[in-house]
Design a protein around this motif. Structure first.
Motif, PDB file in Angstrom:
ATOM      1  N   ARG A   1       0.842  -1.183   0.000  1.00 39.04           N
ATOM      2  CA  ARG A   1       0.000   0.000   0.000  1.00 39.04           C
ATOM      3  C   ARG A   1       0.890   1.251   0.000  1.00 39.04           C
ATOM      4  N   HIS A   2       0.557   2.185  -0.856  1.00 39.93           N
ATOM      5  CA  HIS A   2       1.230   3.492  -0.873  1.00 39.93           C
ATOM      6  C   HIS A   2       0.175   4.511  -0.467  1.00 39.93           C
ATOM      7  N   LEU A   3       0.332   5.085   0.737  1.00 38.98           N
ATOM      8  CA  LEU A   3      -0.698   5.934   1.321  1.00 38.98           C
ATOM      9  C   LEU A   3      -0.174   7.344   1.591  1.00 38.98           C
ATOM     10  N   HIS A   4      -1.113   8.283   1.669  1.00 39.40           N
ATOM     11  CA  HIS A   4      -0.761   9.663   1.977  1.00 39.40           C
ATOM     12  C   HIS A   4      -1.628  10.140   3.129  1.00 39.40           C
ATOM     13  N   PRO A   5      -1.128   9.976   4.347  1.00 41.58           N
ATOM     14  CA  PRO A   5      -1.904  10.311   5.544  1.00 41.58           C
ATOM     15  C   PRO A   5      -2.108  11.813   5.711  1.00 41.58           C
ATOM     16  N   THR A   6      -3.010  12.156   6.607  1.00 40.12           N
ATOM     17  CA  THR A   6      -3.318  13.548   6.930  1.00 40.12           C
ATOM     18  C   THR A   6      -2.677  13.903   8.265  1.00 40.12           C
ATOM     19  N   ARG A   7      -2.053  15.087   8.322  1.00 41.03           N
ATOM     20  CA  ARG A   7      -1.393  15.519   9.565  1.00 41.03           C
ATOM     21  C   ARG A   7      -2.274  16.502  10.323  1.00 41.03           C
ATOM     22  N   ALA A   8      -2.472  16.235  11.604  1.00 36.56           N
ATOM     23  CA  ALA A   8      -3.199  17.154  12.471  1.00 36.56           C
ATOM     24  C   ALA A   8      -2.249  18.244  12.953  1.00 36.56           C
ATOM     25  N   ALA A   9      -2.813  19.287  13.551  1.00 38.64           N
ATOM     26  CA  ALA A   9      -2.005  20.422  14.008  1.00 38.64           C
ATOM     27  C   ALA A   9      -0.971  20.015  15.051  1.00 38.64           C
ATOM     28  N   ASP A  10      -1.272  18.961  15.840  1.00 34.98           N
ATOM     29  CA  ASP A  10      -0.329  18.532  16.876  1.00 34.98           C
ATOM     30  C   ASP A  10       0.766  17.626  16.350  1.00 34.98           C
ATOM     31  N   GLY A  11       0.786  17.378  15.028  1.00 34.71           N
ATOM     32  CA  GLY A  11       1.834  16.551  14.435  1.00 34.71           C
ATOM     33  C   GLY A  11       1.476  15.090  14.299  1.00 34.71           C
ATOM     34  N   THR A  12       0.281  14.689  14.719  1.00 36.37           N
ATOM     35  CA  THR A  12      -0.153  13.297  14.589  1.00 36.37           C
ATOM     36  C   THR A  12      -0.693  13.052  13.184  1.00 36.37           C
ATOM     37  N   TRP A  13      -0.221  11.977  12.566  1.00 39.05           N
ATOM     38  CA  TRP A  13      -0.678  11.595  11.227  1.00 39.05           C
ATOM     39  C   TRP A  13      -1.708  10.477  11.334  1.00 39.05           C
ATOM     40  N   SER A  14      -2.630  10.423  10.374  1.00 37.09           N
ATOM     41  CA  SER A  14      -3.612   9.335  10.368  1.00 37.09           C
ATOM     42  C   SER A  14      -4.040   9.016   8.946  1.00 37.09           C
ATOM     43  N   THR A  15      -4.380   7.746   8.719  1.00 43.60           N
ATOM     44  CA  THR A  15      -4.859   7.303   7.409  1.00 43.60           C
ATOM     45  C   THR A  15      -5.615   5.990   7.561  1.00 43.60           C
ATOM     46  N   PRO A  16      -6.706   5.798   6.831  1.00 42.11           N
ATOM     47  CA  PRO A  16      -7.389   4.503   6.874  1.00 42.11           C
ATOM     48  C   PRO A  16      -6.560   3.443   6.161  1.00 42.11           C
ATOM     49  N   VAL A  17      -6.499   2.260   6.743  1.00 42.65           N
ATOM     50  CA  VAL A  17      -5.739   1.152   6.180  1.00 42.65           C
ATOM     51  C   VAL A  17      -6.612  -0.094   6.178  1.00 42.65           C
ATOM     52  N   ASP A  18      -6.660  -0.777   5.049  1.00 41.91           N
ATOM     53  CA  ASP A  18      -7.405  -2.028   4.924  1.00 41.91           C
ATOM     54  C   ASP A  18      -6.449  -3.080   4.376  1.00 41.91           C
ATOM     55  N   LEU A  19      -6.067  -4.018   5.223  1.00 43.51           N
ATOM     56  CA  LEU A  19      -5.137  -5.066   4.816  1.00 43.51           C
ATOM     57  C   LEU A  19      -5.904  -6.369   4.598  1.00 43.51           C
ATOM     58  N   PRO A  20      -5.677  -7.040   3.484  1.00 42.56           N
ATOM     59  CA  PRO A  20      -6.486  -8.207   3.108  1.00 42.56           C
ATOM     60  C   PRO A  20      -6.195  -9.482   3.881  1.00 42.56           C
ATOM     61  N   ALA A  21      -5.001  -9.588   4.448  1.00 46.79           N
ATOM     62  CA  ALA A  21      -4.616 -10.854   5.082  1.00 46.79           C
ATOM     63  C   ALA A  21      -3.903 -10.601   6.401  1.00 46.79           C
ATOM     64  N   ALA A  22      -4.056 -11.543   7.319  1.00 44.85           N
ATOM     65  CA  ALA A  22      -3.369 -11.462   8.603  1.00 44.85           C
ATOM     66  C   ALA A  22      -1.877 -11.700   8.411  1.00 44.85           C
TER      67      ALA A  22
END
Length: 325
Positions: free
Chosen positions: A126-147
């Motif tokens: 997966r090549h993702l581009h997360p969003t950064r909050a003002a406090d420096g925390t990044w987040s992005t939804p991730v869906d992985l198909p296999a354990a």
């Protein structure tokens, strides 16, 4: 795009010098091993080899992504576990020596930070581009198909850092029934959503070599690729075994007056050691980003594409545009 941006992403010293990733483009014809390596065969300071390619006493830098901390920066993965088959918001921060979340970044390839998620068996990417909050925390939804076990790579350049980009890595666990997969076989072509991508070129340990990829749709060359992250293609390379992140350099960029929008996309890559690598090419066409994946060993080159016409191409793994943000 400036020099720092080009060497940025998909680049981390590791690189097979692969994470290059996210750009390139000159229309590329076949590259022979000799033609690809000749201009880059000279000794480069710090690469651990002399002008004949023999090891020197100097230790080269570690490939990117093998460390969670480097040069005073640490990747703090706040979501170290998730459940396979479910979309989970993964959160993380990059912290400085004082333990503060970094909030200043230098933009490279149209983003402040690029996030790569890859399974340890290199079948999922997966090549993702997360969003950064003002406090420096990044987040992005991730869906992985296999354990299984995954590696997360954050590729970024802190603002004001003169030493160039960093690639930090951390482990991510996906819960569920785990069935490890073999590394896909080495082939010269990969198919995804009706597109056929052909790879020409090879990797040589300690040497910079050329990799030429060509995109076709329904048997016809694609000549209207769309810019993605400031380039017509983005290449990431990971070393099988430890998932060392390779540094890949693009050749040309949209709008430079010489780079055509397909079908050829060219890169220069440096494999740090002999071994097997997994290459992931992201390209955008008709509004959708797709990923073509290849397995490439330093001990050999893909067989000509014609030899694979009767084979089932299943090595593209995960990229059909759903994992790109």
């Amino acid at each position: 795009m400036n020099t720092a941006a080009k060497t940025g992403l998909y680049g981390a010293a590791l690189a097979v010098a692969f994470t290059g990733a996210y750009g390139m483009g000159a229309a590329a014809g076949p590259l022979t091993g000799e033609a690809a390596t000749a201009p880059h065969a000279a000794h480069r300071e710090g690469d651990g080899r002399n002008h004949e390619g023999r090891p020197t006493g100097q230790t080269p830098p570690l490939p990117g992504g093998l460390q969670i901390s480097q040069d005073g920066y640490t990747l703090d993965l706040l979501t170290p576990r998730l459940t396979a088959g479910r979309t989970t918001v993964v959160r993380f921060a990059v912290k400085d020596e004082a333990g503060r979340a970094v909030t200043g970044y230098t933009t490279a390839h149209d983003r402040e930070l690029h996030l790569i998620v890859a399974s340890r068996d290199l079948n999922t990417y997966r090549h993702l581009h997360p969003t950064r909050a003002a406090d420096g925390t990044w987040s992005t939804p991730v869906d992985l198909p296999a354990a299984g076990d995954y590696r997360v790579f954050a590729d970024f350049t802190p603002a004001g850092r003169g030493a160039g980009p960093l690639t930090l890595g951390a482990d991510l666990a996906a819960a569920g029934s785990y069935l490890p997969q073999e590394l896909p076989p080495q082939k010269a072509t990969a198919e995804v959503d009706g597109y056929t991508v052909t790879l020409d070129g090879g990797l040589t340990a300690g040497r910079t070599t050329g990799l030429a990829l060509s995109v076709a749709k329904d048997g016809k060359p694609v000549t209207d690729l769309e810019p993605y992250l400031g380039a017509y293609g983005h290449l990431v390379a990971l070393r099988a075994g430890d998932l060392a992140h390779l540094h890949v350099h693009p050749e040309g960029e949209p709008g430079d007056g010489t780079t055509e929008p397909g079908p050829g996309i060219s890169f220069m890559a440096t494999a740090p050691t002999d071994g097997t690598y997994r290459l992931f090419l992201d390209f955008k066409h008709r509004g959708t980003v797709r990923t073509a994946a290849f397995t490439l060993s330093t001990t050999g080159r893909p067989a000509p594409a014609a030899q694979h016409q009767d084979q089932d191409h299943t090595g593209t793994g995960t990229g059909t545009g759903t994992g790109h943000h």
